[in-house]
Design a protein around this motif. Sequence first.
Motif, PDB file in Angstrom:
ATOM      1  N   HIS A  63       0.562  -1.432  -0.016  1.00 29.24           N
ATOM      2  CA  HIS A  63       0.093  -0.071   0.103  1.00 29.24           C
ATOM      3  C   HIS A  63       0.984   1.470  -0.081  1.00 29.24           C
ATOM      4  CE1 HIS A  63       1.104  -0.471   3.842  1.00 29.24           C
ATOM      5  NE2 HIS A  63       1.043   0.329   4.746  1.00 29.24           N
ATOM      6  N   GLN A  84       1.668  -0.517  -5.603  1.00 33.28           N
ATOM      7  CA  GLN A  84      -0.146   0.504  -5.684  1.00 33.28           C
ATOM      8  C   GLN A  84      -0.141   0.211  -7.390  1.00 33.28           C
ATOM      9  OE1 GLN A  84       0.337   4.641  -4.457  1.00 33.28           O
ATOM     10  NE2 GLN A  84       1.479   4.585  -2.507  1.00 33.28           N
ATOM     11  N   VAL A 124      -3.103  -1.902   6.169  1.00 36.04           N
ATOM     12  CA  VAL A 124      -2.549  -0.749   6.050  1.00 36.04           C
ATOM     13  C   VAL A 124      -1.945  -0.111   6.468  1.00 36.04           C
ATOM     14  CG1 VAL A 124      -2.740   1.932   4.640  1.00 36.04           C
ATOM     15  CG2 VAL A 124      -4.168   0.239   3.668  1.00 36.04           C
ATOM     16  N   GLU A 181      -7.622   2.087   5.202  1.00 35.64           N
ATOM     17  CA  GLU A 181      -7.889   1.060   3.920  1.00 35.64           C
ATOM     18  C   GLU A 181      -8.125   1.818   2.546  1.00 35.64           C
ATOM     19  OE1 GLU A 181     -10.013  -3.660   3.361  1.00 35.64           O
ATOM     20  OE2 GLU A 181      -8.292  -2.956   4.927  1.00 35.64           O
ATOM     21  N   PHE A 233      -7.275   4.259   0.690  1.00 37.14           N
ATOM     22  CA  PHE A 233      -6.047   3.165  -0.560  1.00 37.14           C
ATOM     23  C   PHE A 233      -7.408   2.593  -0.768  1.00 37.14           C
ATOM     24  CE2 PHE A 233      -3.333  -0.506  -1.886  1.00 37.14           C
ATOM     25  CZ  PHE A 233      -2.805   0.089  -2.185  1.00 37.14           C
TER      26      PHE A 233
END
Length: 244
Positions: free
Chosen positions: A129, A135, A155, A166, A169
């Motif tokens: 993350h 990513q 995360v 999270e 993200f």
Amino acid sequence: MGSVQRAMRLLETVAAHERGAPAKQLARQAGLALPTTYHLLRTLVHEGYLRRDSGLFHLGDAAERLSRRVARQRRRSAVTETLAHWHDVIGAPLYCARYRDGEIEVVGVADSQENPAVGEWADFRATGHAHAIGQCLLSQLDEEARRDHLARHPVQSLTPYTVEDEGAFLRRLAAARHGEPVLERQEYALGTVCAAIPIRIGTIVATVAVSLPVHQADQLLPTAHRLQAEIGRAPGVLALSFSI
């Protein structure tokens, strides 16, 4: 040494016959005496490098495994050489990675004393993350696979710039533009910015990434586009390497 040479010559001779060959033919083609050939064949069958079927000798499981290992080494060498070339062209550290069996796997790095790679101070597999490589790889997965990954690797804050939670993200991943570089600024390591190029080869999810010192952050996107252009000139090398 002589026995090893004769055994290798015999293996090469067997490998030249896709449908197998009898002992007498192998002895003649390998230039070996028939008694020597029979002795070597028995030994190679016993060790699994050959197998006998209806009087014909074929490569065995051990030889097939050895062949696959050699092929993997050659493919890894090919991607290493390609990364080194791109590093020379771009003048920045490069990283090649893929997502396999639910984990992030770095398969190659190219850097130099003048342009060193980012040190893996926190496990790359567990911190996808936070870095551009992770990513980019996770952005290419479906939502179920993303949530599964984050359930195993939650995360967490690595720097003041790391994504907060999270939910944030997942929203970022959902907003990622298809085929565009994924940019990350000091989320994994302070003083470093990174960009990762998404690569999809069949079902293989992969990426090639570049890192720069933070004072060159304004060059990150142009550098990523330059890397993307270089990748476009040699897609076959990556396709071959990721088949490992």
